[in-house]
Structures are given as C-alpha cells and as structure tokens.
Design a protein around this motif. Structure first.
Motif, PDB file in Angstrom:
ATOM      1  N   ASP A  10      47.244  31.096  66.643  1.00  0.00           N
ATOM      2  CA  ASP A  10      48.614  30.561  66.130  1.00  0.00           C
ATOM      3  C   ASP A  10      49.814  31.006  66.838  1.00  0.00           C
ATOM      4  N   SER A  11      49.517  31.451  68.184  1.00  0.00           N
ATOM      5  CA  SER A  11      50.700  31.783  69.003  1.00  0.00           C
ATOM      6  C   SER A  11      50.135  31.620  70.506  1.00  0.00           C
ATOM      7  N   GLU A  12      50.849  31.736  71.613  1.00  0.00           N
ATOM      8  CA  GLU A  12      50.593  31.564  72.949  1.00  0.00           C
ATOM      9  C   GLU A  12      49.841  32.574  73.295  1.00  0.00           C
ATOM     10  N   GLN A  13      50.262  33.894  72.677  1.00  0.00           N
ATOM     11  CA  GLN A  13      49.648  35.507  72.931  1.00  0.00           C
ATOM     12  C   GLN A  13      48.167  35.336  72.425  1.00  0.00           C
ATOM     13  N   ALA A  14      47.903  34.567  71.123  1.00  0.00           N
ATOM     14  CA  ALA A  14      46.491  34.621  70.754  1.00  0.00           C
ATOM     15  C   ALA A  14      45.691  33.746  71.584  1.00  0.00           C
ATOM     16  N   ILE A  15      46.176  32.495  72.177  1.00  0.00           N
ATOM     17  CA  ILE A  15      45.543  31.743  73.028  1.00  0.00           C
ATOM     18  C   ILE A  15      45.146  32.427  74.325  1.00  0.00           C
ATOM     19  N   ARG A  16      46.277  33.149  74.858  1.00  0.00           N
ATOM     20  CA  ARG A  16      45.894  33.879  76.174  1.00  0.00           C
ATOM     21  C   ARG A  16      44.795  34.910  76.293  1.00  0.00           C
ATOM     22  N   ARG A  17      44.909  35.538  74.896  1.00  0.00           N
ATOM     23  CA  ARG A  17      43.854  36.778  74.673  1.00  0.00           C
ATOM     24  C   ARG A  17      42.487  36.015  74.596  1.00  0.00           C
ATOM     25  N   PHE A  18      42.454  34.599  73.866  1.00  0.00           N
ATOM     26  CA  PHE A  18      41.200  34.112  73.765  1.00  0.00           C
ATOM     27  C   PHE A  18      40.542  33.453  75.035  1.00  0.00           C
ATOM     28  N   ALA A  19      41.833  32.955  75.609  1.00  0.00           N
ATOM     29  CA  ALA A  19      41.268  32.381  77.185  1.00  0.00           C
ATOM     30  C   ALA A  19      40.874  33.523  78.000  1.00  0.00           C
ATOM     31  N   ARG A  20      41.412  34.801  78.027  1.00  0.00           N
ATOM     32  CA  ARG A  20      41.160  35.847  79.044  1.00  0.00           C
ATOM     33  C   ARG A  20      39.567  36.197  78.466  1.00  0.00           C
ATOM     34  N   SER A  21      39.215  36.321  77.286  1.00  0.00           N
ATOM     35  CA  SER A  21      37.898  36.474  77.074  1.00  0.00           C
ATOM     36  C   SER A  21      36.822  35.351  77.434  1.00  0.00           C
ATOM     37  N   ILE A  22      37.247  34.319  77.344  1.00  0.00           N
ATOM     38  CA  ILE A  22      36.394  33.368  78.044  1.00  0.00           C
ATOM     39  C   ILE A  22      36.240  33.699  79.324  1.00  0.00           C
ATOM     40  N   THR A  23      37.343  33.832  80.111  1.00  0.00           N
ATOM     41  CA  THR A  23      37.217  34.045  81.777  1.00  0.00           C
ATOM     42  C   THR A  23      36.250  35.228  81.952  1.00  0.00           C
ATOM     43  N   ARG A  24      36.420  36.395  81.230  1.00  0.00           N
ATOM     44  CA  ARG A  24      35.670  37.520  81.486  1.00  0.00           C
ATOM     45  C   ARG A  24      34.315  37.191  81.094  1.00  0.00           C
ATOM     46  N   GLN A  25      33.979  36.287  80.135  1.00  0.00           N
ATOM     47  CA  GLN A  25      32.601  36.291  80.006  1.00  0.00           C
ATOM     48  C   GLN A  25      31.951  35.309  81.172  1.00  0.00           C
ATOM     49  N   GLU A  26      32.684  34.366  81.572  1.00  0.00           N
ATOM     50  CA  GLU A  26      32.328  33.606  82.719  1.00  0.00           C
ATOM     51  C   GLU A  26      31.997  34.260  83.844  1.00  0.00           C
ATOM     52  N   GLN A  27      32.916  35.278  84.124  1.00  0.00           N
ATOM     53  CA  GLN A  27      32.644  36.289  85.235  1.00  0.00           C
ATOM     54  C   GLN A  27      31.419  37.033  85.098  1.00  0.00           C
ATOM     55  N   ALA A  28      31.015  37.350  84.007  1.00  0.00           N
ATOM     56  CA  ALA A  28      30.005  38.231  83.667  1.00  0.00           C
ATOM     57  C   ALA A  28      28.627  37.578  83.898  1.00  0.00           C
TER      58      ALA A  28
END
Length: 178
Positions: free
Chosen positions: A130-148
C-alpha cells in the motif's frame, strides 16, 4: 487471503549486558544474530500463523559496534511473500541511554518458510502493498531471488578451472604453493 505488513510487524528492545560481550568489550555479533533470528521467526510466524524455519539469511554487515549498557532495538516486517516463504526485513539499532544517541547497527533479510503441523511447507497469506516503500521492498526481494537463481556453478569442484583464476589470485594477499 492478503495481510497488511503492520499486522505482523514485531519490535523488541533489549538491554545489552556484560554477558553479551566479546573479548573486546563490544556486544558479540553472535548474540545479535540470535536476536535477529528470533524476531524474524516471530514476525514470519505471526504473518503465516504457522511455525516457521529460517531458510537463508541475505548478508549481515555489522555497521557499528554495540556497547555494553546500550539498548538494542530490532524491528522486523514482512517484505515479500511467496507461496510458502516470506522475506523478513530486519533493522537493528542501538541507543546510548545517557545521551539518547542512536546508531544503525545492521539490516538484513531473512527468508523464512512456514511449516504445518506435519512439518510440510505451508501456504502463507499474501502481502498487501500500500505504499511506494512496500512495493520497493517487494521488488527488491524479487530481484534478490532472481540473482540467487543465476548464481554460477563455475566454482563447483567438477566445473572449476584453476587456470582461469591464477592471475587474479596473484593480485591478492595469498601465496599459491601447489
């Protein structure tokens, strides 16, 4: 079903005692890691309403030392939800009780997996963003998973080619003696 991260946020504050210190008089990193694992468990279990286990920890950098007598506050929040796993974002701060000065000591991301009563992976509720910060955190987690997922196998003993690294190693503080 989706839950708001605020529903499962956990904050704990603990006084750092001499028994928590290492040989240099600073708080032992292992003690802080233990507290981090506990709060990640609490947050993930609260979100999933299941017992949770730690699957991985993404990088822990100790940014500032923690002194005996300081208050340490750990904050945990669900940043990402998969089918059975969650990424819990953690922040550790210390506070000098006399001066009120606070220090950011570290941040880390714990991947926790929910387990049912039979020890099998359990489905977890999704997360409301429900916020830009929440979306940023979620997206960062997706990126970390892809890197792994794209981590290389070139260092597996069956794949490793020593000749590709001899010159690089010579630039570092090591001596090759084989």
């Amino acid at each position: 079903m989706f839950k708001h991260p605020k529903e499962s946020q956990v904050t704990i504050t603990e006084l750092m005692l001499p028994s928590h210190s290492n040989f240099s008089g600073k708080i032992h990193g292992g003690h802080i890691l233990n507290l981090m694992d506990q709060i990640a468990f609490a947050c993930a279990s609260k979100h999933s309403q299941n017992y949770c286990v730690t699957a991985s920890v993404n990088r822990v950098d100790f940014l500032n030392p923690i002194e005996v007598g300081e208050l340490v506050t750990l904050k945990a929040s669900v940043n990402y939800t998969g089918r059975t796993s969650m990424v819990i974002g953690l922040r550790v701060e210390s506070e000098n009780i006399q001066t009120g000065k606070t220090k950011h000591c570290n941040s880390s991301y714990f991947t926790m997996v929910a387990k049912d009563e039979n020890g099998k992976n359990a489905k977890v509720p999704g997360i409301m963003l429900d916020s830009e910060q929440a979306i940023r955190r979620f997206a960062r987690s997706i990126t970390r998973q892809e890197q792994a997922k794209h981590r290389t196998n070139k260092f597996k003993s069956s794949e490793f080619k020593i000749e590709n690294y001899l010159e690089i190693i010579k630039l570092h503080n090591a001596q090759i003696d084989i």
